[in-house]
Scaffold this active site. Structure first.
Site, PDB file in Angstrom:
ATOM      1  N   HIS A 160       0.839  -1.224   0.000  1.00  0.00           N
ATOM      2  CA  HIS A 160       0.000   0.000   0.000  1.00  0.00           C
ATOM      3  C   HIS A 160       0.862   1.258   0.000  1.00  0.00           C
ATOM      4  O   HIS A 160       0.430   2.302   0.476  1.00  0.00           O
ATOM      5  CB  HIS A 160      -0.947   0.028   1.214  1.00  0.00           C
ATOM      6  CG  HIS A 160      -1.661  -1.267   1.461  1.00  0.00           C
ATOM      7  ND1 HIS A 160      -2.889  -1.561   0.923  1.00  0.00           N
ATOM      8  CD2 HIS A 160      -1.282  -2.369   2.162  1.00  0.00           C
ATOM      9  CE1 HIS A 160      -3.256  -2.788   1.300  1.00  0.00           C
ATOM     10  NE2 HIS A 160      -2.296  -3.299   2.044  1.00  0.00           N
ATOM     11  N   SER A 281      13.996  21.850 -16.200  1.00  0.00           N
ATOM     12  CA  SER A 281      12.740  22.558 -16.393  1.00  0.00           C
ATOM     13  C   SER A 281      13.031  23.881 -17.089  1.00  0.00           C
ATOM     14  O   SER A 281      14.068  24.498 -16.852  1.00  0.00           O
ATOM     15  CB  SER A 281      12.078  22.815 -15.038  1.00  0.00           C
ATOM     16  OG  SER A 281      11.198  23.913 -15.112  1.00  0.00           O
ATOM     17  N   LYS A 287      15.351  22.033 -11.137  1.00  0.00           N
ATOM     18  CA  LYS A 287      14.700  20.762 -11.423  1.00  0.00           C
ATOM     19  C   LYS A 287      15.598  19.760 -12.162  1.00  0.00           C
ATOM     20  O   LYS A 287      16.374  20.117 -13.039  1.00  0.00           O
ATOM     21  CB  LYS A 287      13.429  20.967 -12.274  1.00  0.00           C
ATOM     22  CG  LYS A 287      12.278  21.590 -11.527  1.00  0.00           C
ATOM     23  CD  LYS A 287      11.785  20.780 -10.335  1.00  0.00           C
ATOM     24  CE  LYS A 287      10.929  19.599 -10.721  1.00  0.00           C
ATOM     25  NZ  LYS A 287       9.641  19.988 -11.290  1.00  0.00           N
ATOM     26  N   GLU A 294       8.995   8.611 -16.830  1.00  0.00           N
ATOM     27  CA  GLU A 294       7.605   9.057 -17.007  1.00  0.00           C
ATOM     28  C   GLU A 294       7.104   8.738 -18.413  1.00  0.00           C
ATOM     29  O   GLU A 294       5.959   8.323 -18.606  1.00  0.00           O
ATOM     30  CB  GLU A 294       7.501  10.560 -16.741  1.00  0.00           C
ATOM     31  CG  GLU A 294       7.814  10.932 -15.294  1.00  0.00           C
ATOM     32  CD  GLU A 294       7.996  12.438 -15.126  1.00  0.00           C
ATOM     33  OE1 GLU A 294       7.027  13.177 -15.343  1.00  0.00           O
ATOM     34  OE2 GLU A 294       9.115  12.873 -14.787  1.00  0.00           O
TER      35      GLU A 294
END
Ligand code: ARG
Length: 469
Positions: A160, A281, A287, A294
């Site tokens: 979980h 970024s 970043k 992704e």
């Protein structure tokens, strides 16, 4: 765009085709990928036509020689695929006929594009599926290499997404390896199920000519003939099965990517992608994003979509061949390309990631991931497990209420109030490392057990590399 020529078999049509309609039905831009496979099939077919006396041996030899020439010209680029051809079959037959005249007109004797495409696809897949399997082996090997350096590296195992029990990074990575081993096996199974030679099925009902199907199967390396001509020209199970296999593979990569994305956060910081496999970024200078993970995670959906497109395309088709099936290649090749590139990129990305052992070890304390071990301790002393579970839960509750991060920090005076079976030796057993080592069953995180798994995986890798498809 070169000008559209009417196909060789449009003799019964008085009118030429409308340009937009032609563009709509043409598949050459997709099935040109099958060029070498199409030619290989035609070489075997023409050789058989000659050997069986259906066409003169000299003409068969001329066809075979010219087909081989076309294959090498396509390979070197001296012959270009004509985008105006309807499909790869008509392109090859057209070139052959332009060059050989009547002999070229004999190559399609006893054959239909319906059994031809069923052959081409199989030949193609038998060639490329082993490459995909090799890429899976490369990834398993990369993971095993990382795992070998981390059989003692503690990290929390999760359920979980809550800290559950301590494991090691090697144990966790080996888990992914086994999922990939099954992906590898599934692709191998798919190959076995498509090992049937369809030529001789004709358009749907075979041929009245004395074609020697066994000879063609032998020459092309198939183990058996398709047993039914209607089935042979209308089956696309092998495309669907492969798209399903690729979907499962992508689902695995996607889950793994999800972990890498989570583990790359400041909150976790278990892993850091190398700069090469990260992006910045456009606005936030600080970043460093795990974009490749992704993208792979996102693209899994495209592969699932290709599978659904194939299933939907087939589900309403009466036997035998229906033109809907032409578009099987669009979905299959798209799924193929996405999975192949994702696998390659994933392997390179994970191979250059760095692992933060301190962060992983630190995350093992503070979540009461040792509560089960306290219960097991009491079980070893004779307490029923359900009662022991209650005692450990009470200890956890007391820690939480008292602001104590880990039960090893609970003083013995307070600990022993929960059960007279608790002695001071319990503390040594509750460290994350002790908890991890105590799990010494086959498949468990104890380093010796994980080393055994890694050895087994290396055996599988060696066997896969030795296997000739
Ligand atoms: N390019 C076609 C396909 O991929 C070949 C078969 C065409 N057959 C036909 N009857 N139109 O399905």
């Amino acid at each position: 765009m070169s000008e559209k020529k009417s196909p060789l078999w449009h003799g019964r049509f008085a009118e030429g085709p409308d340009a937009e309609a032609v563009a709509f039905e043409t598949s050459i831009h997709i099935d040109e990928r099958l060029a070498q496979d199409d030619i290989r099939g035609s070489v075997a077919h023409a050789g058989m036509l000659g050997a069986s006396g259906i066409i003169p041996g000299s003409e068969a030899a001329a066809i075979v020689a010219e087909l081989k020439k076309i294959a090498s010209e396509l390979e070197t680029g001296s012959l270009k695929i004509d985008p105006a051809a309807e499909d790869i079959h008509s392109f090859v037959e057209g070139v052959l006929t332009d060059r050989l005249g009547d002999a070229g007109r004999k190559v399609h004797t006893g054959r239909s594009r319906n059994d031809q495409i069923a052959l081409d696809e199989r030949l193609h897949l038998r060639r490329v599926v082993p490459l995909m399997r090799e890429s899976i082996v490369d990834l398993v090997e990369a993971l095993v290499t990382i795992a070998e350096g981390h059989t003692e590296t503690l990290m929390p195992g999760y359920t979980h997404l809550q800290r559950a029990q301590p494991v090691t990074l090697a144990h966790h990575l080996a888990a992914w390896c086994w999922q990939l081993v099954r992906d590898h096996g599934r692709l191998g199974d798919a190959l076995k199920r498509m090992d049937f030679m369809p030529l001789g099925s004709g358009a749907l009902a075979g041929s009245g000519l004395p074609l020697d199907r066994e000879r063609v199967a032998r020459e092309l390396g198939f183990s058996a003939l398709t047993p039914n001509s209607l089935d042979a020209v209308s089956d696309r199970d092998y495309c669907i099965e492969l798209a399903a296999d690729l979907s499962i593979l992508m689902m695995h990569l996607s889950r793994f990517c999800e972990e890498l994305v989570i583990w790359s956060t400041e909150e976790f910081k278990f892993v850091e992608m190398s700069e090469k496999w990260s992006t910045g970024s456009s606005i936030m200078p600080q970043k460093k994003n795990p974009d490749y993970a992704e993208l792979i995670r996102g693209r899994s959906g495209m592969v699932f979509g290709n599978l659904v497109a194939l299933l939907t395309m087939m589900k309403g088709l009466p036997l035998s061949y229906d033109r809907d099936m032409q578009d099987d290649k669009t979905s299959l090749f798209a799924a193929w390309d996405t999975a192949a590139s994702s696998l390659r990129i994933f392997t390179r990305m994970i191979s250059t990631a760095s692992w933060n052992e301190d962060r992983m070890a630190a995350a093992c304390t503070g979540g009461h991931a040792n509560a089960t071990d306290l219960a097991d301790y009491l079980v070893r002393k004779g307490m029923p497990f359900r009662t022991a579970h209650g005692v450990a839960a009470a200890v956890v509750r007391e820690c939480i209420e008292g602001g104590i991060r880990d039960m090893t920090e609970l003083p013995f005076e307070r600990m022993k109030k929960h059960s007279s079976l608790i002695a001071e030796d319990v503390y040594a057993l509750l460290s994350p490392e002790a908890c991890m080592r105590a799990r010494d069953l086959p498949g468990g995180p104890n380093p010796e057990r994980v080393k055994a798994q890694l050895a087994e995986l290396k055996g599988r890798i060696a066997a896969a590399r030795a296997e000739k498809q």
